[in-house]
Design a protein around this motif. Structure first.
Motif, PDB file in Angstrom:
ATOM      1  N   ALA A   1      -5.422 -13.043  -3.993  1.00 21.63           N
ATOM      2  CA  ALA A   1      -5.336 -11.987  -2.993  1.00 21.63           C
ATOM      3  C   ALA A   1      -6.735 -11.593  -2.554  1.00 21.63           C
ATOM      4  O   ALA A   1      -7.603 -11.342  -3.397  1.00 21.63           O
ATOM      5  N   ALA A   2      -6.938 -11.537  -1.254  1.00 17.43           N
ATOM      6  CA  ALA A   2      -8.255 -11.256  -0.700  1.00 17.43           C
ATOM      7  C   ALA A   2      -8.271  -9.941   0.049  1.00 17.43           C
ATOM      8  O   ALA A   2      -7.290  -9.563   0.700  1.00 17.43           O
ATOM      9  N   SER A   3      -9.368  -9.252  -0.065  1.00 16.57           N
ATOM     10  CA  SER A   3      -9.601  -8.068   0.757  1.00 16.57           C
ATOM     11  C   SER A   3     -10.828  -8.337   1.606  1.00 16.57           C
ATOM     12  O   SER A   3     -11.712  -9.084   1.217  1.00 16.57           O
ATOM     13  N   GLY A   4     -10.864  -7.715   2.771  1.00 15.56           N
ATOM     14  CA  GLY A   4     -11.995  -7.957   3.660  1.00 15.56           C
ATOM     15  C   GLY A   4     -11.535  -8.526   4.986  1.00 15.56           C
ATOM     16  O   GLY A   4     -10.525  -9.219   5.054  1.00 15.56           O
ATOM     17  N   ARG A   5     -12.296  -8.241   6.005  1.00 15.86           N
ATOM     18  CA  ARG A   5     -11.873  -8.590   7.350  1.00 15.86           C
ATOM     19  C   ARG A   5     -12.054 -10.046   7.712  1.00 15.86           C
ATOM     20  O   ARG A   5     -11.547 -10.492   8.723  1.00 15.86           O
ATOM     21  N   THR A   6     -12.794 -10.796   6.890  1.00 12.79           N
ATOM     22  CA  THR A   6     -13.104 -12.166   7.279  1.00 12.79           C
ATOM     23  C   THR A   6     -12.171 -13.205   6.658  1.00 12.79           C
ATOM     24  O   THR A   6     -12.334 -14.392   6.912  1.00 12.79           O
ATOM     25  N   PHE A   7     -11.192 -12.781   5.844  1.00 13.00           N
ATOM     26  CA  PHE A   7     -10.357 -13.762   5.141  1.00 13.00           C
ATOM     27  C   PHE A   7      -9.734 -14.754   6.097  1.00 13.00           C
ATOM     28  O   PHE A   7      -9.768 -15.964   5.860  1.00 13.00           O
ATOM     29  N   SER A   8      -9.145 -14.262   7.177  1.00 14.45           N
ATOM     30  CA  SER A   8      -8.413 -15.153   8.077  1.00 14.45           C
ATOM     31  C   SER A   8      -9.327 -16.145   8.783  1.00 14.45           C
ATOM     32  O   SER A   8      -8.847 -17.107   9.391  1.00 14.45           O
ATOM     33  N   ARG A   9     -10.630 -15.940   8.725  1.00 11.94           N
ATOM     34  CA  ARG A   9     -11.584 -16.858   9.338  1.00 11.94           C
ATOM     35  C   ARG A   9     -12.341 -17.698   8.313  1.00 11.94           C
ATOM     36  O   ARG A   9     -13.244 -18.454   8.676  1.00 11.94           O
ATOM     37  N   SER A  10     -11.950 -17.549   7.056  1.00 15.69           N
ATOM     38  CA  SER A  10     -12.660 -18.236   5.979  1.00 15.69           C
ATOM     39  C   SER A  10     -11.866 -19.411   5.440  1.00 15.69           C
ATOM     40  O   SER A  10     -10.686 -19.266   5.117  1.00 15.69           O
ATOM     41  N   GLY A  11     -12.547 -20.558   5.301  1.00 16.57           N
ATOM     42  CA  GLY A  11     -11.955 -21.600   4.495  1.00 16.57           C
ATOM     43  C   GLY A  11     -11.874 -21.119   3.058  1.00 16.57           C
ATOM     44  O   GLY A  11     -12.697 -20.304   2.627  1.00 16.57           O
TER      45      GLY A  11
END
Length: 127
Positions: free
Chosen positions: A23-33
Motif C-alpha cells: 500500500a502506497a501513500s503519496g501523490r506520485t504512486f500512479s506515475r511510478s513504476g
C-alpha cells in the motif's frame, strides 16, 4: 514523497501460494513504476518483478516466471505480488519499491532505479 507498507507474508508449505500487497501513500504512486525485490539471509537483495506506472508492461526474474504475477490498482494505490507454486528457495524478506523516474515506458530492474522502499515482509516456504 511515497511511503510503502507491505503485507501478506507468512509461512507456507512448498507448493502453496501467498499474495503480497504494498500500500502506497503519496501523490506520485500512479506515475511510478513499482518493483518487488527480495533478500535471503546472507545474500544480496535481488530483483523479483516490476511493473510500469500504467501496468502495461511487466518483467520477472527468470526463476519466478510462470509462478509469480505482479499487478497494480492505481485507484487503490496498491501493488500486488501473487506467488504460486512456492519453493523453499523463495524464502526471503520481500520488499516493494517505487521507481526514481516517473512515467517511464519501460520497467526498472536494479535497486538503484528505486528511491522509495517499504520495510519488508517475511516469506518462509517450508519443504
Amino acid at each position: 514523497q511515497v511511503q510503502l507498507v507491505e503485507s501478506g507474508g507468512g509461512l507456507v508449505q512448498a507448493g502453496g501460494s501467498l499474495r503480497l500487497s504494498c500500500a502506497a501513500s503519496g501523490r506520485t504512486f500512479s506515475r511510478s513504476g513499482m518493483g518487488w525485490f527480495r533478500q535471503a539471509p546472507g545474500k544480496e537483495r535481488e530483483f523479483v518483478a516490476a511493473i510500469t506506472w500504467s501496468g502495461a508492461n511487466t518483467y520477472y526474474k527468470e526463476s519466478v516466471k510462470g509462478r509469480f504475477t505482479i499487478s497494480r490498482d492505481n485507484a487503490k494505490n496498491t501493488v500486488y505480488l501473487q506467488m504460486n507454486s512456492l519453493k523453499p528457495a523463495d524464502t526471503a524478506v520481500y520488499y516493494c519499491a517505487a521507481a526514481r523516474n516517473l512515467l517511464q515506458p519501460t520497467v526498472d530492474v536494479t535497486p538503484d532505479d528505486y528511491n522509495y522502499w517499504g520495510q519488508g515482509t517475511q516469506v518462509t516456504v517450508s519443504s
